[in-house]
Enzyme design. Structure first.
Site, PDB file in Angstrom:
ATOM      1  N   HIS A   3      -5.340   6.987   2.559  1.00  0.00           N
ATOM      2  CA  HIS A   3      -4.478   6.049   1.845  1.00  0.00           C
ATOM      3  C   HIS A   3      -3.205   6.751   1.368  1.00  0.00           C
ATOM      4  O   HIS A   3      -2.091   6.286   1.618  1.00  0.00           O
ATOM      5  CB  HIS A   3      -5.256   5.475   0.649  1.00  0.00           C
ATOM      6  N   GLU A   4      -3.383   7.880   0.703  1.00  0.00           N
ATOM      7  CA  GLU A   4      -2.225   8.619   0.176  1.00  0.00           C
ATOM      8  C   GLU A   4      -1.380   9.186   1.308  1.00  0.00           C
ATOM      9  O   GLU A   4      -0.154   9.240   1.209  1.00  0.00           O
ATOM     10  CB  GLU A   4      -2.675   9.720  -0.777  1.00  0.00           C
ATOM     11  N   HIS A  38       1.064   6.561   2.386  1.00  0.00           N
ATOM     12  CA  HIS A  38       2.230   6.515   1.499  1.00  0.00           C
ATOM     13  C   HIS A  38       3.179   7.678   1.781  1.00  0.00           C
ATOM     14  O   HIS A  38       4.398   7.493   1.890  1.00  0.00           O
ATOM     15  CB  HIS A  38       1.806   6.616   0.026  1.00  0.00           C
TER      16      HIS A  38
END
Length: 192
Positions: A39-40, A43
């Site tokens: 997820h990170e 980003h």
């Protein structure tokens, strides 16, 4: 607080991992960590492609926070950077369920992706709501809208998590996560 370059780890992060291990989540913990890392990474990749400078990545008891200089990004580009994390989780959920047959990893990715899309200020969905309202009206209106919507969503999420915990005698981590979204809403500025 531990610091290593741009990475900061609060004491709450290893404390939560220890609680998860003591509660018997040891088998799912590495999978959850990989899903959160993916997820990170979504980003960070989007921010890199947008040429936004990442100033800090902080791991806390309630997840990761990426601090980046997005002042010069147009609203659509910042929205895409914000949605990149949940998008990675949702894509991985589909791929892991369909191609690998890994239901646990698919479920964790699905949960993480959908949870982060909730319109609560500390989550990606809350940031997207703020950016959309700011883009359409102004940041002050966005702040008011996000505080009210975030409070309502956090209350509903916490009530649902409490009901699941009481009814099924399970879901303590869900309740903790929901409470983690509610507490900042209650402690924030006055609602007007």
């Amino acid at each position: 607080m531990l610091k290593w370059g741009k990475l900061e780890i609060s004491w709450g992060f290893p404390a939560l991992a220890a609680v998860a291990l003591l509660a018997g989540a040891g088998g799912a913990l590495p999978i959850a960590a990989l899903c959160a890392l993916s997820h990170e990474a979504g980003h960070l990749l989007a921010l890199r492609l947008a040429r936004a400078k990442v100033e800090r990545v902080r791991l806390t008891a309630f997840g990761a926070e990426i601090q980046a200089d997005t002042r010069y990004l147009p609203y659509p580009q910042e929205i895409l950077c914000t949605l990149a994390g949940p998008a990675v989780n949702l894509i991985l959920a589909v791929l892991l369920a369909r191609l690998a047959g890994n239901d646990l990893a698919a479920g964790v990715n699905l949960t993480l992706g959908v949870f982060n899309l909730l319109p609560i200020p500390a989550l990606d969905g809350g940031r997207v709501l703020y950016l959309l309202v700011s883009w359409g009206w102004d940041p002050m209106a966005a702040d008011r809208v996000c505080r009210w919507v975030g409070l309502c969503c956090a209350l509903l999420l916490t009530a649902a998590a409490l009901a699941v915990t009481v009814r099924y005698h399970a879901g303590l981590f869900l309740l903790m996560g929901a409470a983690g979204t509610l507490l900042p809403q209650i402690g924030s500025r006055q609602y007007n």
